[in-house]
Motif scaffolding. Structure first.
Motif, PDB file in Angstrom:
ATOM      1  N   GLY A  70       0.804  -1.213   0.000  1.00 43.38           N
ATOM      2  CA  GLY A  70       0.000   0.000   0.000  1.00 43.38           C
ATOM      3  C   GLY A  70       0.841   1.269   0.000  1.00 43.38           C
ATOM      4  N   PHE A  71       2.058   1.178   0.524  1.00 40.56           N
ATOM      5  CA  PHE A  71       2.912   2.362   0.569  1.00 40.56           C
ATOM      6  C   PHE A  71       3.408   2.762  -0.818  1.00 40.56           C
ATOM      7  N   SER A  72       3.440   1.811  -1.759  1.00 45.58           N
ATOM      8  CA  SER A  72       3.758   2.177  -3.139  1.00 45.58           C
ATOM      9  C   SER A  72       2.675   3.094  -3.696  1.00 45.58           C
ATOM     10  N   ALA A 152      -7.231  -4.740   2.445  1.00 37.48           N
ATOM     11  CA  ALA A 152      -7.376  -4.047   3.723  1.00 37.48           C
ATOM     12  C   ALA A 152      -6.856  -2.616   3.632  1.00 37.48           C
ATOM     13  N   ILE A 153      -5.664  -2.437   3.063  1.00 38.26           N
ATOM     14  CA  ILE A 153      -5.097  -1.089   2.975  1.00 38.26           C
ATOM     15  C   ILE A 153      -5.890  -0.237   1.988  1.00 38.26           C
ATOM     16  N   ALA A 154      -6.426  -0.857   0.923  1.00 43.14           N
ATOM     17  CA  ALA A 154      -7.256  -0.118  -0.030  1.00 43.14           C
ATOM     18  C   ALA A 154      -8.547   0.363   0.625  1.00 43.14           C
ATOM     19  N   ALA A 155      -9.148  -0.489   1.460  1.00 45.30           N
ATOM     20  CA  ALA A 155     -10.386  -0.104   2.147  1.00 45.30           C
ATOM     21  C   ALA A 155     -10.135   1.056   3.105  1.00 45.30           C
ATOM     22  N   ILE A 156      -9.013   1.020   3.801  1.00 44.19           N
ATOM     23  CA  ILE A 156      -8.675   2.115   4.720  1.00 44.19           C
ATOM     24  C   ILE A 156      -8.514   3.422   3.956  1.00 44.19           C
ATOM     25  N   SER A 234      -3.438  -4.486  -7.190  1.00 45.24           N
ATOM     26  CA  SER A 234      -4.655  -4.823  -6.450  1.00 45.24           C
ATOM     27  C   SER A 234      -5.004  -3.735  -5.439  1.00 45.24           C
ATOM     28  N   VAL A 235      -3.995  -3.134  -4.832  1.00 38.59           N
ATOM     29  CA  VAL A 235      -4.258  -2.010  -3.920  1.00 38.59           C
ATOM     30  C   VAL A 235      -4.936  -0.886  -4.699  1.00 38.59           C
ATOM     31  N   ASP A 236      -4.358  -0.548  -5.866  1.00 37.35           N
ATOM     32  CA  ASP A 236      -4.887   0.547  -6.674  1.00 37.35           C
ATOM     33  C   ASP A 236      -6.320   0.255  -7.126  1.00 37.35           C
ATOM     34  N   CYS A 237      -6.521  -0.901  -7.743  1.00 42.82           N
ATOM     35  CA  CYS A 237      -7.821  -1.216  -8.324  1.00 42.82           C
ATOM     36  C   CYS A 237      -8.892  -1.422  -7.250  1.00 42.82           C
ATOM     37  N   ALA A 238      -8.517  -2.047  -6.143  1.00 44.04           N
ATOM     38  CA  ALA A 238      -9.472  -2.228  -5.049  1.00 44.04           C
ATOM     39  C   ALA A 238      -9.872  -0.887  -4.445  1.00 44.04           C
ATOM     40  N   TYR A 239      -8.954   0.068  -4.449  1.00 39.20           N
ATOM     41  CA  TYR A 239      -9.291   1.416  -3.981  1.00 39.20           C
ATOM     42  C   TYR A 239     -10.433   1.993  -4.816  1.00 39.20           C
ATOM     43  N   LEU A 240     -10.365   1.812  -6.138  1.00 39.93           N
ATOM     44  CA  LEU A 240     -11.444   2.280  -7.013  1.00 39.93           C
ATOM     45  C   LEU A 240     -12.768   1.625  -6.634  1.00 39.93           C
ATOM     46  N   ALA A 241     -12.728   0.316  -6.389  1.00 37.69           N
ATOM     47  CA  ALA A 241     -13.953  -0.417  -6.068  1.00 37.69           C
ATOM     48  C   ALA A 241     -14.523   0.024  -4.723  1.00 37.69           C
ATOM     49  N   PHE A 242     -13.675   0.134  -3.722  1.00 42.86           N
ATOM     50  CA  PHE A 242     -14.143   0.552  -2.394  1.00 42.86           C
ATOM     51  C   PHE A 242     -14.675   1.985  -2.414  1.00 42.86           C
TER      52      PHE A 242
END
Length: 287
Positions: A70-72, A152-156, A234-242
């Motif tokens: 997530g830090f990336s 988890a980090i994307a949801a946060i 996955s962090v990036d794309c899940a952020y869009l979804a959340f």
């Protein structure tokens, strides 16, 4: 007069080693780059060790890696927000992408794309069902744990107001690139990402003090070229979804599946198999 224990340049061939003292021979060994077979055996030994690790240890390490990635996303978003639009942003913002990989690789956390090389070498060496089952077990545990951390980090990031609104606009812009292309293009981009990550793993045993540089350079190229990485992406794309800017079907069909397949092909076929091929005869002779 030269010191008797100093290795002087010589062009007389391997036979000249017979005239060296034991200390001089040791100097030659320490100054010679490790050959492909030695690198192969170093990584294979690590792979054997990983295949024997307990499931809970793999899962904990994989979860930590997913969170760390997530830090990336965060750092690249912060840099993109801070830099003016133009060439400077294009060139410098991807430096932030390297942070998660530096944390994960130097911290010895389990990352799925590294495992397209490390445990595959024992499989190519043994070529039996038992080793295949162990590889698939490792892949499944690490991938699920990585995804759990990434989600988890994307949801946060999507639900907790940690930054000013401009930063979130930059994060959304970065995340949108994960689903901007069709299946085929995303797959091709993922092949290159898997190829580069596996090459990075291959280079690290010989890198010694240059390991952070190797990690940073390789992952910077992945970000600059917008190649697709299954966990970082996955962090990036899940952020869009959340955040409600994309659907979960977009996550699965437009990003996850083509990226997963591409990363595996790039790591296994283009690095593990090819690099094993160059040392296969020597390795087989040593069985």
């Amino acid at each position: 007069m030269p010191d008797n224990d100093t290795v002087e340049p010589s062009f007389g061939g391997a036979a000249q080693l017979d005239n060296l003292s034991d200390k001089q021979k040791q100097q030659v060994e320490t100054q010679t780059r490790p050959n492909a077979a030695l690198i192969h055996e170093t990584i294979r030994a690590e792979g054997v060790s990983e295949l024997e690790r307990a499931a809970w240890a793999l899962a904990a390490s994989g979860l930590a890696a997913g969170l760390s990635m997530g830090f990336s996303f965060i750092t690249e978003g912060l840099l993109a927000h801070a830099l003016p639009a133009g060439p400077a942003r294009t060139i410098l913002a991807p430096l932030g992408y390297t942070i998660g990989f530096l944390i994960v690789v130097l911290g010895r956390q389990q990352l799925f794309t590294e495992n397209t090389l490390t445990p595959v070498l024992p499989l190519l060496h043994n070529r039996n069902g038992e080793t295949l089952v162990k590889v698939l077990r490792l892949w499944a545990i690490v991938l699920v744990a990585n995804l759990a951390g990434a989600l988890a980090i994307a949801a946060i990031l999507a639900h907790v107001p940690l930054f000013e609104s401009g930063v979130y606009a930059s994060l959304a812009d970065l995340a949108g690139k994960t689903i901007q292309d069709g299946f085929g293009v995303t797959f091709a981009r993922a092949v290159f990402a898997g190829w580069l990550i596996a090459l990075m793993v291959w280079l690290l045993p010989a890198a010694e003090g240059a390991r952070p540089t190797i990690i940073a350079v390789i992952t910077y190229v992945i970000a600059l070229a917008q190649f697709s990485h299954i966990i970082a992406g996955s962090v990036d794309c899940a952020y869009l979804a959340f955040a409600g800017m994309a659907g979960w079907d977009d996550f699965v069909l437009r990003f996850f599946l083509p990226t997963l397949l591409g990363n595996i092909c790039g790591g296994v076929a283009l690095v593990a198999a090819l690099n094993y091929g160059q040392v296969a005869k020597e390795v087989e002779n040593n069985k």
